[in-house]
Design an enzyme around this catalytic site. Structure first.
Site, PDB file in Angstrom:
ATOM      1  N   HIS A 260     -28.046  76.587  66.996  1.00  0.00           N
ATOM      2  CA  HIS A 260     -28.985  75.425  67.350  1.00  0.00           C
ATOM      3  C   HIS A 260     -28.890  75.136  68.814  1.00  0.00           C
ATOM      4  O   HIS A 260     -29.940  74.295  68.891  1.00  0.00           O
ATOM      5  CB  HIS A 260     -28.850  74.188  66.160  1.00  0.00           C
ATOM      6  CG  HIS A 260     -27.316  73.451  66.596  1.00  0.00           C
ATOM      7  ND1 HIS A 260     -26.103  74.088  66.317  1.00  0.00           N
ATOM      8  CD2 HIS A 260     -27.262  72.571  67.716  1.00  0.00           C
ATOM      9  CE1 HIS A 260     -25.236  73.030  66.763  1.00  0.00           C
ATOM     10  NE2 HIS A 260     -25.999  72.102  67.554  1.00  0.00           N
ATOM     11  N   ASP A 296     -24.355  79.426  62.490  1.00  0.00           N
ATOM     12  CA  ASP A 296     -24.848  78.665  63.585  1.00  0.00           C
ATOM     13  C   ASP A 296     -24.211  79.320  64.674  1.00  0.00           C
ATOM     14  O   ASP A 296     -23.464  78.385  65.414  1.00  0.00           O
ATOM     15  CB  ASP A 296     -24.269  77.346  63.162  1.00  0.00           C
ATOM     16  CG  ASP A 296     -24.999  76.427  64.304  1.00  0.00           C
ATOM     17  OD1 ASP A 296     -25.902  76.749  65.023  1.00  0.00           O
ATOM     18  OD2 ASP A 296     -24.249  75.452  64.491  1.00  0.00           O
ATOM     19  N   SER A 376     -21.764  70.703  71.259  1.00  0.00           N
ATOM     20  CA  SER A 376     -22.169  72.001  70.455  1.00  0.00           C
ATOM     21  C   SER A 376     -21.940  73.444  71.395  1.00  0.00           C
ATOM     22  O   SER A 376     -22.497  73.565  72.225  1.00  0.00           O
ATOM     23  CB  SER A 376     -23.421  71.961  69.757  1.00  0.00           C
ATOM     24  OG  SER A 376     -23.550  70.670  68.924  1.00  0.00           O
TER      25      SER A 376
END
Length: 517
Positions: A260, A296, A376
């Site tokens: 993402h 992910d 992230s």
């Protein structure tokens, strides 16, 4: 009866210098004169027949001895004291002088101690009455003058200050020195006062050696070694932009991050520009190698020489309570370091799945190290500095978007298997059971209830029916639907495993051969 009148007092004698000396008696007071006050005479007077203040000698008048016999006297002294201190045998005197002392005659007889003729002290007269007056003095002291003490030498000022004599020259020199010091101090003060409104000057601040100890294995030591291997990632596509973090895992420039991050929250456009920023500020464009939306994870590559690569750890050896450190770029703040512990292991994480996309599901490491947006894709390292996870998502409270101590990372063991496949093939194939399930919790069973079974899937071939509740796959318990997905993906396609399920109140164990998605 009339009292005889007292004779007038004799005039005071004159001293040779003209001063008057106090009167004093030089002879015995007449004994036949009664006191002026009869009451005082009755209380303090001598007994009748007694002329003096002492007891009459032996053989004296009978009346005097009789009068003294009526008085209460002390008991006789002990024989030893009487022998030591009594008068010589045959002596009729009350007071004695040492032999040869003044007042003795040639034959050894003594004059009365109170006789005025021999110049004796009148205070020894036992017949003298009590009077208030100046003390009696001898003839030798009558005409003597009080000698005046000569005045002492006065202290001079130098002696008072220095405690000793000081030469005038020394005092003059001392005064000149004090004057020079005072003048110099005044000049310095004047210079400072004139320059007091200046805000800048030549100043050299004192520097000291660092006293902070940073032993090997400390957070500071780990951050120093690991930070160069963590990069910031900037992504731009059309009018959108985003930031995240990444970790160098290979010397050829391969960087692992979250899917993402490089696709702007799953919206891959194919024309996004990815820029990697190193710790020293060096910026390099990166290319997409491969991505896996279901876990992910994504791999990008940069062209750099001798990059700092992180050492991979073993996430299967982690335990709850182990210290971990998160490094990344939260909110665009590069190389931010936070510390925490492993809060839980094997926590099924479900994210995404909007707009018909497959949800992101992985077996996460839960940590309380502060993780925020921008972390992230960053590194989660253990107390040795080895990479044990890739930070991915956080849970937030209602109305909040920041960290509340609930962060999740993808285990490095799962990451290694997926990134190797992405680097080798550009894609990842996952094991699949061929069914859809939902979480259930009832008295009879707790697990993942089968909602539907796909045709020609692994579940159909194994005989799994709709309504069955799967409670275990292989060696892992299944308590909900996300745990079933995680349990399936930890195996490879084609593996045969035992599967435990509940059907109509009965527990069944069947063998299932996993397929691929």
């Amino acid at each position: 009866m009339s009292e005889p009148s007292n004779p007038p007092p004799s005039p005071p004698e004159q001293s040779p210098d003209g001063r008057s000396d106090p009167p004093h008696r030089v002879g015995p007071r007449p004994l036949d004169r009664p006191p002026a006050d009869p009451a005082a005479a009755a209380v303090f007077g001598r007994p009748a027949g007694v002329d003096g203040a002492f007891a009459p000698p032996p053989g004296g008048p009978l009346g005097a001895r009789a009068a003294f016999a009526e008085l209460k006297v002390t008991p006789p002294p002990p024989a030893a004291l009487a022998t030591a201190f009594r008068r010589p045998s045959g002596s009729a005197e009350i007071l004695q002088r040492p032999p040869g002392s003044p007042g003795q005659d040639d034959d050894g007889s003594e004059d009365a101690l109170w006789s005025s003729e021999n110049g004796s002290d009148p205070w020894r007269d036992p017949a003298a009455s009590t009077v208030i007056g100046p003390p009696a003095v001898g003839k030798d002291a009558e005409g003597a003058k009080d000698p005046k003490r000569p005045p002492g030498a006065l202290l001079s000022l130098p002696e008072l200050i220095f405690g000793r004599r000081v030469k005038p020259t020394a005092l003059l020199v001392l005064g000149l020195v004090a004057l020079l010091i005072g003048g110099a101090g005044g000049l310095v003060g004047w210079v400072i006062a004139r320059g007091g409104d200046v805000l800048t000057s030549d100043v050299t601040l004192a520097q000291t050696q660092p006293g902070k100890e940073r032993p090997s294995g400390s957070v500071a030591d780990i951050a120093t070694r690991v930070a160069p291997g963590v990069v910031s990632i900037e992504v731009r596509a059309n009018q959108e932009a985003g930031t995240g973090s990444g970790v160098l895992i290979d010397g050829k420039g391969y960087i692992v991050t979250n899917d993402h991050v490089v696709t702007l929250a799953g919206r891959a456009t194919g024309n996004q520009r990815i820029t990697v920023v190193f710790i020293d500020g060096h910026r390099v464009d990166a290319k997409m190698v491969g991505r896996d939306a279901k876990t992910d994870l994504a791999v990008i590559k940069v062209d750099v020489a001798n990059p700092t690569v992180l050492q991979l750890g073993d996430s299967d050896k982690l335990q709850v309570g182990d210290a971990v450190i998160a490094i990344g770029s939260p909110l665009g703040l590069e190389n931010t370091v936070t510390e925490g512990i492993v809060s839980a292991l094997h926590r099924p994480v479900v994210a995404g799945g909007e707009n018909g996309d497959d949800p992101v599901v992985y077996d996460g490491i839960q940590t309380d190290a502060a993780i925020n947006r921008g972390n992230s894709g960053g590194a989660l390292v253990d107390s040795t500095g080895a990479l044990v996870g890739i930070n991915s998502v956080i849970r937030t409270a209602e109305g909040s978007t920041g960290s509340i101590g609930l962060g999740f990372a993808i285990p490095v063991n799962n990451m290694s298997r997926i990134t190797e496949a992405l680097i080798r093939d550009g894609k990842v194939t996952h094991a699949d059971l061929g069914l859809n399930a939902k979480s259930v919790s009832a008295e009879t069973a707790e697990g993942a209830q089968v909602v539907n079974v796909t045709d020609n899937g692994a579940a159909k071939r194994a005989g799994i029916e709709e309504g069955d509740v799967i409670t275990k796959l292989g060696d892992r318990l299944v308590r909900n639907a996300p745990e079933l997905i995680v349990a399936v993906r930890q195996y490879q396609p084609g593996q045969q495993l035992p599967l435990v399920l509940a059907r109509q109140g009965r527990e069944l164990t069947i063998q299932v051969t996993l397929g691929s998605d």
